[in-house]
Scaffold this motif. Structure first.
Motif, mmCIF file in Angstrom:
data_model
loop_
_atom_site.group_PDB
_atom_site.id
_atom_site.type_symbol
_atom_site.label_atom_id
_atom_site.label_comp_id
_atom_site.label_asym_id
_atom_site.label_seq_id
_atom_site.Cartn_x
_atom_site.Cartn_y
_atom_site.Cartn_z
ATOM 1 N N PRO A 1 77.261 22.517 32.098
ATOM 2 C CA PRO A 1 75.750 22.914 33.049
ATOM 3 C C PRO A 1 76.222 21.219 34.039
ATOM 4 O O PRO A 1 77.344 21.046 34.336
ATOM 5 C CB PRO A 1 75.015 22.146 31.608
ATOM 6 C CG PRO A 1 75.828 21.551 30.622
ATOM 7 C CD PRO A 1 77.474 21.532 31.349
ATOM 8 N N ALA A 2 74.986 21.967 35.057
ATOM 9 C CA ALA A 2 75.257 21.071 36.336
ATOM 10 C C ALA A 2 73.976 20.756 36.824
ATOM 11 O O ALA A 2 72.873 21.138 36.449
ATOM 12 C CB ALA A 2 75.559 22.576 37.772
ATOM 13 N N PRO A 3 73.895 19.469 37.552
ATOM 14 C CA PRO A 3 72.837 19.599 38.476
ATOM 15 C C PRO A 3 71.980 20.325 38.848
ATOM 16 O O PRO A 3 72.356 21.787 39.147
ATOM 17 C CB PRO A 3 72.619 18.666 39.015
ATOM 18 C CG PRO A 3 74.251 18.009 38.972
ATOM 19 C CD PRO A 3 74.556 19.694 38.590
ATOM 20 N N GLY A 4 70.323 20.151 38.108
ATOM 21 C CA GLY A 4 69.376 21.552 39.199
ATOM 22 C C GLY A 4 69.468 22.840 38.484
ATOM 23 O O GLY A 4 69.521 24.099 39.293
ATOM 24 N N ASP A 5 70.120 23.220 37.542
ATOM 25 C CA ASP A 5 70.460 24.345 36.356
ATOM 26 C C ASP A 5 68.923 24.707 36.058
ATOM 27 O O ASP A 5 68.255 23.421 35.915
ATOM 28 C CB ASP A 5 70.780 24.302 34.927
ATOM 29 C CG ASP A 5 72.589 24.451 35.619
ATOM 30 O OD1 ASP A 5 73.173 25.391 36.273
ATOM 31 O OD2 ASP A 5 73.401 23.938 34.482
ATOM 32 N N THR A 6 68.558 26.072 36.485
ATOM 33 C CA THR A 6 66.756 26.770 36.080
ATOM 34 C C THR A 6 67.357 27.047 34.292
ATOM 35 O O THR A 6 68.469 26.640 34.031
ATOM 36 C CB THR A 6 67.017 27.644 36.262
ATOM 37 O OG1 THR A 6 68.096 28.644 36.242
ATOM 38 C CG2 THR A 6 67.412 28.067 38.211
ATOM 39 N N CYS A 7 65.777 26.428 33.874
ATOM 40 C CA CYS A 7 65.627 26.703 33.137
ATOM 41 C C CYS A 7 65.847 27.749 31.919
ATOM 42 O O CYS A 7 65.221 28.646 32.241
ATOM 43 C CB CYS A 7 64.125 26.547 32.392
ATOM 44 S SG CYS A 7 64.107 26.529 30.667
ATOM 45 N N GLU B 1 87.364 14.022 33.280
ATOM 46 C CA GLU B 1 86.812 15.289 33.776
ATOM 47 C C GLU B 1 85.088 14.998 33.614
ATOM 48 O O GLU B 1 83.979 15.119 33.917
ATOM 49 C CB GLU B 1 86.784 16.082 32.731
ATOM 50 C CG GLU B 1 88.135 17.273 33.350
ATOM 51 C CD GLU B 1 87.976 18.394 32.206
ATOM 52 O OE1 GLU B 1 87.800 19.600 32.666
ATOM 53 O OE2 GLU B 1 88.783 18.065 30.738
ATOM 54 N N PHE B 2 85.072 13.857 31.821
ATOM 55 C CA PHE B 2 84.066 13.914 32.118
ATOM 56 C C PHE B 2 83.492 12.500 32.819
ATOM 57 O O PHE B 2 81.624 12.011 33.486
ATOM 58 C CB PHE B 2 83.742 12.065 30.089
ATOM 59 C CG PHE B 2 82.730 12.381 29.894
ATOM 60 C CD1 PHE B 2 81.592 13.507 29.199
ATOM 61 C CD2 PHE B 2 82.260 10.927 30.430
ATOM 62 C CE1 PHE B 2 80.474 12.774 28.708
ATOM 63 C CE2 PHE B 2 81.418 10.750 29.307
ATOM 64 C CZ PHE B 2 79.764 11.244 28.177
ATOM 65 N N ALA B 3 84.491 11.652 32.987
ATOM 66 C CA ALA B 3 84.082 10.334 34.261
ATOM 67 C C ALA B 3 83.785 10.850 34.993
ATOM 68 O O ALA B 3 83.291 9.813 36.685
ATOM 69 C CB ALA B 3 85.460 9.459 33.940
ATOM 70 N N THR B 4 83.907 11.918 35.724
ATOM 71 C CA THR B 4 83.478 12.102 37.399
ATOM 72 C C THR B 4 82.107 12.226 38.083
ATOM 73 O O THR B 4 81.222 11.857 39.356
ATOM 74 C CB THR B 4 83.736 14.231 37.612
ATOM 75 O OG1 THR B 4 85.667 14.078 37.370
ATOM 76 C CG2 THR B 4 83.877 13.636 39.435
ATOM 77 N N ARG B 5 80.828 12.221 37.361
ATOM 78 C CA ARG B 5 79.497 12.094 37.366
ATOM 79 C C ARG B 5 78.631 12.217 36.295
ATOM 80 O O ARG B 5 79.032 12.463 34.814
ATOM 81 C CB ARG B 5 79.271 13.179 37.461
ATOM 82 C CG ARG B 5 79.334 14.735 37.613
ATOM 83 C CD ARG B 5 78.674 15.623 38.674
ATOM 84 N NE ARG B 5 79.904 15.709 39.563
ATOM 85 C CZ ARG B 5 80.824 16.663 40.292
ATOM 86 N NH1 ARG B 5 81.568 16.670 39.181
ATOM 87 N NH2 ARG B 5 81.060 16.423 40.844
ATOM 88 N N ALA B 6 77.534 11.477 36.088
ATOM 89 C CA ALA B 6 76.881 11.974 35.188
ATOM 90 C C ALA B 6 76.348 12.918 34.727
ATOM 91 O O ALA B 6 75.913 13.727 35.600
ATOM 92 C CB ALA B 6 75.686 10.982 35.666
#
Length: 236
Positions: free
Chosen positions: A37-43, A63-68
């Protein structure tokens, strides 16, 4: 591929509707799989109930720690259960076959896979499993959950191979939203797509274990109660 296409979470699907032993079928709204998943994904429209209440992220710690995680919220819990180490994720492929990578996961991450079963059986649903591409680590974990619930080889492999339809979008999204993976992730492994023989070897290994797949997952820490809870949760 348009910008709008990249804003849609690829390789997302509900694992409901698959035939299982005893005339049962998998329930919808219980188990999902996807790419990262990515920030701003559409529903999404591919599943009825979104977001998932429980997310199991199978990536490595780095990989997990790269971003929230974009799905973490007051109503969605995200759990990291790494099936490959940071070093294993970033190691050059050097011709390594997917079957060898899958063998490594099954050999060294049995306890983590048993933990996936425990969470899937007991955490609030729907439960979403993903890694980076949603192909290899996710494919193995989903195959285990489906096999435990009595889904046959042909249907498990067909679901796994369906990921190939989504690989162009998956790779484009990794380049856009996770450029660090583009630099370190062995792209040749992803470009090979889903290889049926690799997953078939995993299923055969589980089936050959004393007690079959149930015996294998019990040998790595799962209980009979957890297996029964999961089977009753996923199938009807």
């Amino acid at each position: 591929m348009t910008v709008t296409d990249l804003d849609v979470l690829p390789n997302l699907r509900d694992l409901g509707g698959l035939p299982a032993v005893g005339g049962r079928r998998t329930r919808g709204g219980v188990l999902y799989r996807s790419a990262l998943p990515a920030p701003g994904d559409t529903c999404p429209t591919a599943v009825a109930d979104w977001p998932a209440r429980t997310v199991i992220d199978l990536r490595s710690p780095r990989e997990f720690a790269t971003r929230a995680h974009p799905l973490q919220s007051d109503t969605t819990a995200v759990h990291l259960i790494s099936l490959l180490t940071d070093a294993e994720v970033t190691a050059p492929s050097r011709g390594t076959q997917l079957a060898e990578i899958y063998h490594t996961v099954v050999t060294h991450a049995g306890g983590q896979l048993a933990a996936v079963v425990q969470l899937a059986a007991t955490a609030p649903g729907p439960v979403l499993l993903h890694c980076a591409a949603g192909k290899d680590r996710t494919g193995i974990a989903v195959a285990l959950l489906l096999r435990l619930a009595g889904v046959g080889t042909d249907d498990i492999v067909a679901d796994y191979v369906a990921t190939n339809e989504h690989m162009p979008a998956v790779l484009a999204r990794l380049t856009r939203f996770a450029p660090e993976l583009g630099r370190t992730h062995p792209h040749d492994r992803d470009l090979r797509g889903a290889v049926p023989e690799a997953l078939e070897a995993v299923l055969a290994r589980w089936d050959a274990h004393p007690g079959g797949v149930h015996g294998w997952v019990r040998s790595h820490g799962a209980t009979d109660e957890t297996i029964q809870l999961w089977t009753e949760r996923l199938t009807a």
